[in-house]
Design a protein around this motif. Structure first.
Motif, PDB file in Angstrom:
ATOM      1  N   LEU A  39      -3.575   7.221  -2.267  1.00  0.00           N
ATOM      2  CA  LEU A  39      -3.304   5.757  -1.923  1.00  0.00           C
ATOM      3  C   LEU A  39      -3.502   4.577  -2.811  1.00  0.00           C
ATOM      4  N   HIS A  40      -2.759   3.740  -2.750  1.00  0.00           N
ATOM      5  CA  HIS A  40      -2.981   2.775  -3.899  1.00  0.00           C
ATOM      6  C   HIS A  40      -2.231   1.449  -3.530  1.00  0.00           C
ATOM      7  N   CYS A  41      -2.683   0.443  -4.154  1.00  0.00           N
ATOM      8  CA  CYS A  41      -2.237  -1.091  -4.223  1.00  0.00           C
ATOM      9  C   CYS A  41      -2.417  -1.801  -5.142  1.00  0.00           C
ATOM     10  N   TYR A  42      -1.494  -2.062  -5.967  1.00  0.00           N
ATOM     11  CA  TYR A  42      -2.158  -2.845  -7.124  1.00  0.00           C
ATOM     12  C   TYR A  42      -1.955  -4.463  -6.629  1.00  0.00           C
ATOM     13  N   LEU A  43      -3.066  -5.234  -6.953  1.00  0.00           N
ATOM     14  CA  LEU A  43      -3.502  -6.584  -6.383  1.00  0.00           C
ATOM     15  C   LEU A  43      -3.009  -7.605  -7.446  1.00  0.00           C
ATOM     16  N   PRO A  50       8.543  13.949  -8.617  1.00  0.00           N
ATOM     17  CA  PRO A  50       7.256  13.464  -8.199  1.00  0.00           C
ATOM     18  C   PRO A  50       7.304  12.078  -9.151  1.00  0.00           C
ATOM     19  N   LYS A  51       6.177  11.330  -8.654  1.00  0.00           N
ATOM     20  CA  LYS A  51       6.067   9.955  -9.492  1.00  0.00           C
ATOM     21  C   LYS A  51       4.415   9.714  -9.751  1.00  0.00           C
ATOM     22  N   PRO A  52       4.050  10.774 -10.475  1.00  0.00           N
ATOM     23  CA  PRO A  52       2.657  10.478 -10.988  1.00  0.00           C
ATOM     24  C   PRO A  52       2.896   8.992 -11.936  1.00  0.00           C
ATOM     25  N   GLU A  53       1.740   8.330 -11.910  1.00  0.00           N
ATOM     26  CA  GLU A  53       1.932   7.134 -12.835  1.00  0.00           C
ATOM     27  C   GLU A  53       0.418   6.745 -13.531  1.00  0.00           C
ATOM     28  N   VAL A  54       0.442   6.013 -14.688  1.00  0.00           N
ATOM     29  CA  VAL A  54      -0.503   5.776 -15.384  1.00  0.00           C
ATOM     30  C   VAL A  54      -0.535   4.276 -15.735  1.00  0.00           C
ATOM     31  N   ILE A  88       1.008  -1.297   0.092  1.00  0.00           N
ATOM     32  CA  ILE A  88       0.199  -0.001  -0.127  1.00  0.00           C
ATOM     33  C   ILE A  88       0.761   1.297  -0.072  1.00  0.00           C
ATOM     34  N   GLN A  89       0.770   1.994  -0.878  1.00  0.00           N
ATOM     35  CA  GLN A  89       1.896   3.193  -1.109  1.00  0.00           C
ATOM     36  C   GLN A  89       1.018   4.282  -1.447  1.00  0.00           C
ATOM     37  N   VAL A  90       1.994   5.410  -1.610  1.00  0.00           N
ATOM     38  CA  VAL A  90       1.573   6.539  -1.818  1.00  0.00           C
ATOM     39  C   VAL A  90       3.043   7.414  -2.658  1.00  0.00           C
ATOM     40  N   HIS A  91       2.710   8.480  -3.510  1.00  0.00           N
ATOM     41  CA  HIS A  91       3.715   9.005  -4.191  1.00  0.00           C
ATOM     42  C   HIS A  91       3.799  10.483  -3.805  1.00  0.00           C
ATOM     43  N   PRO A  92       4.897  11.109  -3.602  1.00  0.00           N
ATOM     44  CA  PRO A  92       4.935  12.705  -3.453  1.00  0.00           C
ATOM     45  C   PRO A  92       4.882  13.530  -4.673  1.00  0.00           C
TER      46      PRO A  92
HETATM   47 ZN    ZN Z   1       2.388   3.571  -7.110  1.00  0.00          ZN
END
Ligand code: ZN
Length: 400
Positions: free
Chosen positions: A264-268, A131-135, A96-100
């Motif tokens: 906040l996210h977590c890839y399953l 920063p680390k925005p991601e798609v 479970i993570q977050v990026h600044p």
């Molecule tokens: Zn991430």
């Protein structure tokens, strides 16, 4: 243009089949393979061959930032390739993570540098000042937990579990405070160690029961099924309960998910292409053996971040993209049947062939053949790119 040798990251949540199969290597691979990195991040830059011998994309760009990136891109991003392209092969839930955001990353990086924490120290949150925005673009069904549920919705879900210890968290969620989701998350992540085993045992047991209960709404059942899997993958980790505060999403192949700063996210599970700003800044809350920093995470998390499901939008014949607010990148997907010119671009690009066989050519007459799993780099000077053949290719660009 240069053919690239991408770098495999052997994180323990990876698959022993997906990346090896993509690259035509024997399966199962000797260990789990989680991410394929195609880019110039100092942690694992792609390798390429120039006249002088083998080098890395990072070195090539550092040697001539303006020539490689083009003036516009160099001015916007200061000589750094602004994006990193990855393939994710998720077999077990990630942390479970977050990026600044950019400011938080600069502040955090400066703080940890000043404290003298070596870059490779496992306690380091900030590996760079970006920063680390991601798609993510799903290639298979791709399951994720992403963004907070509405507080009342989270309260209802926890109540459905009927686990007594969680009453206090339900009350927090219903407090009406703006900080309710964060306070609830904090309560769970700070759960007293001596009471965790009981809480986790109760939650896992109830999730298992409800996952098969026809009286429970299908969406909730999917959440509970995911929770049971997570509990088995990460025994003893209180992140399991925290995960229930997040929205459960299953992307269909071809759909995307954008994760901005503070989400906040977590890839399953599932396979996807990921394009992100060229950073490795991750602050974790659980479901991992890596460093966890709950206080820093709570500082960065923004419970109002929405995580919309994205759809590919055609921008030219055979070329579609996922529209995101990130200034660092744009992800194109090309369905090549015959001849497919790429939109003009005066910045650097990374190409990855997911399937089929295509030839990439440019205005100067260079040609490069890409089969399944092959990738290449085109500098700003490589203009007029055209794909020919038959295949499925993703292209990372610096966008606008
Ligand atoms: Zn991430």
């Amino acid at each position: 243009m240069d053919r690239l040798e991408a770098v495999v990251q052997p994180y323990d949540w990876g698959s022993r089949y997906i990346l090896a199969e993509l690259q035509g290597r024997p399966t199962p691979s000797p260990g789990p393979e989680a991410e394929l990195w195609i880019g110039a991040h100092p942690g694992a830059p792609a390798i390429l061959e120039r006249e002088e011998g083998l080098t890395t994309l990072q070195r090539v760009i550092a040697g001539d930032p303006e020539g490689e990136l083009g003036r516009g891109c160099q001015e916007r991003f200061g000589g750094r390739l602004p994006f990193l392209l990855k393939v994710l092969a998720v077999e077990k839930a990630l942390s479970i993570q977050v990026h600044p955001d950019r400011e938080q990353a600069q502040e955090g990086y400066t703080r940890e540098e000043a404290a003298g924490l070596p870059l490779r120290d496992p306690h380091r949150n900030y590996k760079d000042d970006w920063p680390k925005p991601e798609v993510v673009l799903a290639l298979t069904e791709f399951e994720a937990l992403a963004g907070f549920r509405e507080p009342e919705e989270a309260a209802r879900l926890l109540e459905t579990l009927g686990v007594q210890g969680l009453d206090a968290v339900v009350d927090t969620l219903r407090s009406g405070s703006e900080r309710a989701p964060l306070d609830a998350l904090s309560q769970l992540l700070h759960w007293p160690a001596e009471h965790r085993p009981q809480l986790l045992a109760d939650v896992e047991w109830r999730c298992g029961e409800l996952a098969d209960d026809p009286g429970v709404a299908a969406e909730d059942r999917a959440t509970f099924r995911a929770a049971v899997r997570v509990a088995r993958q990460h025994p003893g980790d209180v992140g399991l309960v925290a995960a229930l505060l997040l929205r459960h999403v299953t992307l269909r192949p071809g759909e995307g998910l954008f994760m901005g700063a503070g989400g906040l996210h977590c890839y399953l599970q599932g396979t996807g292409v990921e394009l992100l700003a060229n950073s490795d800044n991750v602050v974790r809350a659980g479901l991992t053996g890596k460093h966890i920093d709950v206080d820093e995470l709570l500082r960065l998390v923004d419970p109002t971040v929405q995580v919309p499901r994205l759809h590919l939008v055609e921008v030219a014949p055979g070329v579609a993209h996922l529209e995101t607010p990130a200034p660092e990148f744009d992800l194109l997907r090309c369905t090549v049947e015959g001849r497919c010119p790429l939109p003009e671009d005066n910045g650097p690009r990374l190409l990855l062939c997911l399937d089929g066989q295509v030839v990439v050519s440019d205005a100067a007459g260079q040609e490069l053949e890409l089969g399944r799993g092959d990738s290449c780099y085109a500098s700003a000077a490589d203009t007029g790119l055209v794909l020919t053949g038959r295949g499925d290719v993703v292209v990372a660009t610096s966008g606008r």
